[in-house]
Design an enzyme around this catalytic site. Structure first.
Site, mmCIF file in Angstrom:
data_model
loop_
_atom_site.group_PDB
_atom_site.id
_atom_site.type_symbol
_atom_site.label_atom_id
_atom_site.label_comp_id
_atom_site.label_asym_id
_atom_site.label_seq_id
_atom_site.Cartn_x
_atom_site.Cartn_y
_atom_site.Cartn_z
ATOM 1 N N GLU A 151 19.575 40.231 43.091
ATOM 2 C CA GLU A 151 18.134 40.042 42.919
ATOM 3 C C GLU A 151 17.464 39.689 44.243
ATOM 4 O O GLU A 151 17.715 38.628 44.809
ATOM 5 C CB GLU A 151 17.860 38.921 41.912
ATOM 6 C CG GLU A 151 16.382 38.669 41.678
ATOM 7 C CD GLU A 151 16.111 37.567 40.682
ATOM 8 O OE1 GLU A 151 14.972 37.510 40.173
ATOM 9 O OE2 GLU A 151 17.022 36.772 40.404
ATOM 10 N N ASP A 184 12.280 41.746 40.212
ATOM 11 C CA ASP A 184 11.539 40.660 39.568
ATOM 12 C C ASP A 184 10.070 40.762 39.964
ATOM 13 O O ASP A 184 9.739 40.798 41.157
ATOM 14 C CB ASP A 184 12.138 39.319 40.021
ATOM 15 C CG ASP A 184 11.514 38.113 39.349
ATOM 16 O OD1 ASP A 184 10.283 37.965 39.405
ATOM 17 O OD2 ASP A 184 12.268 37.295 38.790
ATOM 18 N N HIS A 187 8.675 38.047 42.501
ATOM 19 C CA HIS A 187 9.092 38.225 43.895
ATOM 20 C C HIS A 187 8.513 39.503 44.490
ATOM 21 O O HIS A 187 8.102 39.521 45.660
ATOM 22 C CB HIS A 187 10.618 38.226 43.986
ATOM 23 C CG HIS A 187 11.241 36.962 43.499
ATOM 24 N ND1 HIS A 187 11.047 35.759 44.130
ATOM 25 C CD2 HIS A 187 12.029 36.702 42.430
ATOM 26 C CE1 HIS A 187 11.707 34.802 43.482
ATOM 27 N NE2 HIS A 187 12.296 35.356 42.446
ATOM 28 N N GLU A 245 11.436 35.542 32.595
ATOM 29 C CA GLU A 245 11.858 34.331 33.306
ATOM 30 C C GLU A 245 10.603 33.697 33.908
ATOM 31 O O GLU A 245 10.126 34.109 34.955
ATOM 32 C CB GLU A 245 12.865 34.650 34.409
ATOM 33 C CG GLU A 245 13.375 33.393 35.103
ATOM 34 C CD GLU A 245 14.223 33.713 36.327
ATOM 35 O OE1 GLU A 245 15.298 33.122 36.457
ATOM 36 O OE2 GLU A 245 13.790 34.541 37.146
#
Length: 274
Positions: A151, A184, A187, A245
């Site tokens: 990630e 993600d 990010h 998340e």
């Protein structure tokens, strides 16, 4: 695409793991809301009864999409590129435990924070170490039907592998079919100049996907453009999980999980209808 929710053991150190506490209660909450799966963040798999989790997931009819590892870095400083060889060895052993846990579900293991920081060393030096470690772990995971996903994290949280492009290049160097990328939205919103183009550029290695809004709250509470991102995922024929998340905001854990689910579900249904 199916929707998953990140849940965590009660000793979580990472603030954006919104759904901390009893794993069984987290599983029950996710199922009640409508999630297809959970992603379980675990610091030390030896302290979690995998057989109990298997039993509960089967009873509820909910899957495990992935296992998170970042707490081992945040709480214990375990990481794959540390200058201390003994610490690197300990990290590999811990990740082998994560892989063993994930093998009960044939799910993914996330390599995020646990890759570590450069600590004034060159990118070339730490990349060499990281690639060697990842090849070893990938070969350990392969017969167990476990996939590792790296990630990219933003520059304010880590200094190694911040963008999808950087991560893609390293994944190519690792050269294992069971190693891919986790993208993600939080990010990417910081690091990617053109998010949709970046998603297209790594299409063959995009194995998992996290969502949180621009403020790291539940999707639907900030200004992130989820419509264009989900369109890009649809265009590359992404079939993996969309895993929520986020922080337990604006109104607590369950409310955040509900808002996130409704938001993601709406965009997915719009794609299917279109």
């Amino acid at each position: 695409m199916k929707i998953a929710l990140v849940i965590s053991t009660s000793d979580a150190a990472f603030n954006s793991l919104a759904f901390k506490g009893d794993l069984v209660k987290g599983l029950e909450m996710a199922k009640k809301i409508g999630y297809d799966a959970v992603e379980i963040a675990i610091r030390d798999p030896k302290k979690v009864d995998a057989n109990e989790i298997v039993k509960v997931t089967k009873k509820l009819g909910i899957d495990v999409a992935a296992v998170g590892t970042g707490q081992a870095f945040l709480a214990e400083a375990l990481n794959l590129i540390d200058p201390d060889e003994n610490l690197r060895k300990n990290t590999v052993e811990r990740l082998k435990n994560h892989i063993d846990f994930a093998s009960h579900f044939s799910c993914k293991v996330i390599i995020g924070f646990i890759r570590g920081n450069k600590k004034q060393r060159s990118v070339q030096e730490v990349t060499k170490i990281f690639v060697e470690q990842m090849r070893f772990l990938a070969d350990y995971a392969f017969p167990k039907k476990v996939v590792l996903v790296i990630e990219p994290l933003n520059r304010y949280e880590i200094d190694f592998l911040n963008t999808l492009h950087e991560t893609y290049e390293v994944v190519q160097m690792i050269g294992r079919t069971n190693v891919g990328i986790l993208a993600d939205t939080f990010h990417m919103n910081i690091e990617e100049a053109k998010i949709e183009e970046s998603i297209h550029s790594i299409a063959d290695k995009l194995y998992h996907f996290h969502v949180a809004d621009s403020n790291r709250w539940a999707p639907g509470t900030g200004h992130y453009d989820f419509e264009s991102t989900f369109k890009a995922l649809h265009e590359i024929n992404y079939k993996g999980y969309i895993s929520v998340e986020c922080l337990p905001l604006p109104n607590g854990t369950e409310e955040a999980a509900k808002i996130a689910y409704r938001t993601v579900k709406k965009y997915l249904e719009n794609l299917e209808g279109g």
